[in-house]
Design a protein around this motif. Sequence first.
Motif, PDB file in Angstrom:
ATOM      1  N   UNK A 124       0.820  -1.213   0.000  1.00 42.52           N
ATOM      2  CA  UNK A 124       0.000   0.000   0.000  1.00 42.52           C
ATOM      3  C   UNK A 124       0.845   1.250   0.000  1.00 42.52           C
ATOM      4  N   UNK A 125       1.951   1.224   0.730  1.00 39.16           N
ATOM      5  CA  UNK A 125       2.856   2.379   0.767  1.00 39.16           C
ATOM      6  C   UNK A 125       3.454   2.640  -0.609  1.00 39.16           C
ATOM      7  N   UNK A 126       3.792   1.562  -1.340  1.00 32.59           N
ATOM      8  CA  UNK A 126       4.323   1.725  -2.695  1.00 32.59           C
ATOM      9  C   UNK A 126       3.303   2.411  -3.608  1.00 32.59           C
ATOM     10  N   UNK A 127       2.066   1.943  -3.542  1.00 28.62           N
ATOM     11  CA  UNK A 127       1.023   2.521  -4.392  1.00 28.62           C
ATOM     12  C   UNK A 127       0.759   3.973  -4.019  1.00 28.62           C
ATOM     13  N   UNK A 128       0.760   4.256  -2.713  1.00 22.76           N
ATOM     14  CA  UNK A 128       0.553   5.627  -2.237  1.00 22.76           C
ATOM     15  C   UNK A 128       1.664   6.538  -2.736  1.00 22.76           C
ATOM     16  N   UNK A 129       2.915   6.102  -2.606  1.00 20.88           N
ATOM     17  CA  UNK A 129       4.056   6.907  -3.044  1.00 20.88           C
ATOM     18  C   UNK A 129       4.026   7.122  -4.547  1.00 20.88           C
ATOM     19  N   UNK A 130       3.644   6.059  -5.284  1.00 15.58           N
ATOM     20  CA  UNK A 130       3.550   6.187  -6.732  1.00 15.58           C
ATOM     21  C   UNK A 130       2.476   7.175  -7.150  1.00 15.58           C
ATOM     22  N   UNK A 131       1.337   7.150  -6.458  1.00 17.68           N
ATOM     23  CA  UNK A 131       0.237   8.066  -6.772  1.00 17.68           C
ATOM     24  C   UNK A 131       0.632   9.508  -6.516  1.00 17.68           C
ATOM     25  N   UNK A 132       1.310   9.764  -5.395  1.00 16.62           N
ATOM     26  CA  UNK A 132       1.727  11.133  -5.055  1.00 16.62           C
ATOM     27  C   UNK A 132       2.745  11.653  -6.066  1.00 16.62           C
ATOM     28  N   UNK A 133       3.669  10.787  -6.474  1.00 19.33           N
ATOM     29  CA  UNK A 133       4.668  11.201  -7.468  1.00 19.33           C
ATOM     30  C   UNK A 133       3.989  11.535  -8.790  1.00 19.33           C
ATOM     31  N   UNK A 134       3.058  10.704  -9.196  1.00 23.36           N
ATOM     32  CA  UNK A 134       2.383  10.919 -10.474  1.00 23.36           C
ATOM     33  C   UNK A 134       1.520  12.186 -10.444  1.00 23.36           C
ATOM     34  N   UNK A 135       0.777  12.393  -9.366  1.00 20.58           N
ATOM     35  CA  UNK A 135      -0.163  13.516  -9.303  1.00 20.58           C
ATOM     36  C   UNK A 135       0.512  14.857  -9.018  1.00 20.58           C
ATOM     37  N   UNK A 136       1.476  14.854  -8.071  1.00 21.42           N
ATOM     38  CA  UNK A 136       2.001  16.136  -7.583  1.00 21.42           C
ATOM     39  C   UNK A 136       3.527  16.233  -7.594  1.00 21.42           C
ATOM     40  N   UNK A 137       4.195  15.200  -8.105  1.00 14.89           N
ATOM     41  CA  UNK A 137       5.650  15.253  -8.174  1.00 14.89           C
ATOM     42  C   UNK A 137       6.331  15.138  -6.830  1.00 14.89           C
ATOM     43  N   UNK A 138       5.600  14.692  -5.810  1.00 19.74           N
ATOM     44  CA  UNK A 138       6.172  14.553  -4.472  1.00 19.74           C
ATOM     45  C   UNK A 138       6.945  13.258  -4.322  1.00 19.74           C
ATOM     46  N   UNK A 139       8.107  13.343  -3.677  1.00 21.91           N
ATOM     47  CA  UNK A 139       8.968  12.178  -3.498  1.00 21.91           C
ATOM     48  C   UNK A 139       8.916  11.641  -2.077  1.00 21.91           C
ATOM     49  N   UNK A 140       8.914  10.334  -1.960  1.00 20.25           N
ATOM     50  CA  UNK A 140       8.945   9.660  -0.661  1.00 20.25           C
ATOM     51  C   UNK A 140      10.349   9.792  -0.069  1.00 20.25           C
ATOM     52  N   UNK A 141      10.452  10.490   1.078  1.00 21.44           N
ATOM     53  CA  UNK A 141      11.744  10.699   1.724  1.00 21.44           C
ATOM     54  C   UNK A 141      11.894   9.905   3.025  1.00 21.44           C
ATOM     55  N   UNK A 142      10.868   9.172   3.382  1.00 23.36           N
ATOM     56  CA  UNK A 142      10.947   8.384   4.612  1.00 23.36           C
ATOM     57  C   UNK A 142       9.709   7.537   4.785  1.00 23.36           C
TER      58      UNK A 142
END
Length: 388
Positions: free
Chosen positions: A98-116
């Motif tokens: 779920x964390x992978x999908x969440x991080x992927x969605x945020x990157x795709x929608x808003x360009x936000x990167x998972x930093x932790x």
Amino acid sequence: MTEKLFYKDAYLKDCEAEVVDIINENGKVLVVLDKTIFYPEGGGQPSDIGEIDGIKVTYVSEKDGIIYHQMDEVPKSKKVFCKIDFNRRFDHMQQHAGEHLLSGAILRLYGGNNKGFHLGTDYVTVDIDINEISEEMVAKIEEEVNNYIYANEPIKTFIVSKEECKNYPLRKQINVDEDIRIVEVKDMDCCACCGTHVSYTSEVGIVKIIKSERYKGMTRIYCKCGKRAFTDFENKHNVITKLNRYFSVDEDNLFDRVMTQCSELDALKREIAKLKRVFAENEAKQLEAENSKIILKEYNDKSFDDVQLIASVINNKEHVLILSSAADKKIIFMNGTSLDINCGKIFKENIKEFNGKGGGNAQRAQGTFDTEEDLMRFSEFLDSCVKG
């Protein structure tokens, strides 16, 4: 090197293995096997727990390719039977996927990167390098990630070399020399990861964002996935159902009813505060009329807050106050006269002898006691100190 069976099959619940080493370290038993189904703590994911030959495995760690199983005692046999707590394992698989999908969605929608990333016992946290994420953004992210789940795409894992990893759309580039384990979900997410995951996105069930907050110039997102999200919904649904019954209203009108009740309660509190003030002023007048410089009074039916209110009305007048609440076993001592009385000093030097705690400054001090008897004795003591 320990053979990692959990990478070959994350759904494997038990296996046979051979003990190759036993280490006693600071009173802990660390067992090394030739192969294991136990995932060691790492990559933000907690370790598996379970049993080896019926003996509890409480923690698992890895160092230099060797996996150490912390146990309550040493296994008696060289060949052992391993069994993990699969409910815990599958929960971790759901949360991590779920964390992978969440991080992927945020990157795709808003360009936000998972930093932790941290997989806790209650929720997952993900730190995103976006200063602030609005409620509208949260709703959009939730919609996107749950659409990923409904797509029921496979979650693939494979090992690649440093050179080969350049051929994959990693959301975070890794600067290492050894081979890298990649987790990829087509058109959703692709990153290096050492954790365990479900095989298909649909097995995540649901991702629900609980809250988001600013954190070190970024945004920390709290979420629950799969069974955790279902349990959270179930608990909140039960609360809503009880509130519906209590207020005799359906959930669509529940918020308005609660706000109305809160407004009415606030109005009542203000009215009570006014009445208490009136009572305190009347009580203060009576105490001043009945006493000279020293006012000594114990209240059996008043809270200490009420007693303090009475004292505040008399404050700055030519009186020494010794007022106490028997209900709360607390006392207030105030000197508004020119008498040489240091309230705080008297408390500091004597209150412990009466099983009390407290202190203050020269003009005011207050304390609390274990029993009403101790409170009364200290009140009498203060009276005798004032009268000399």
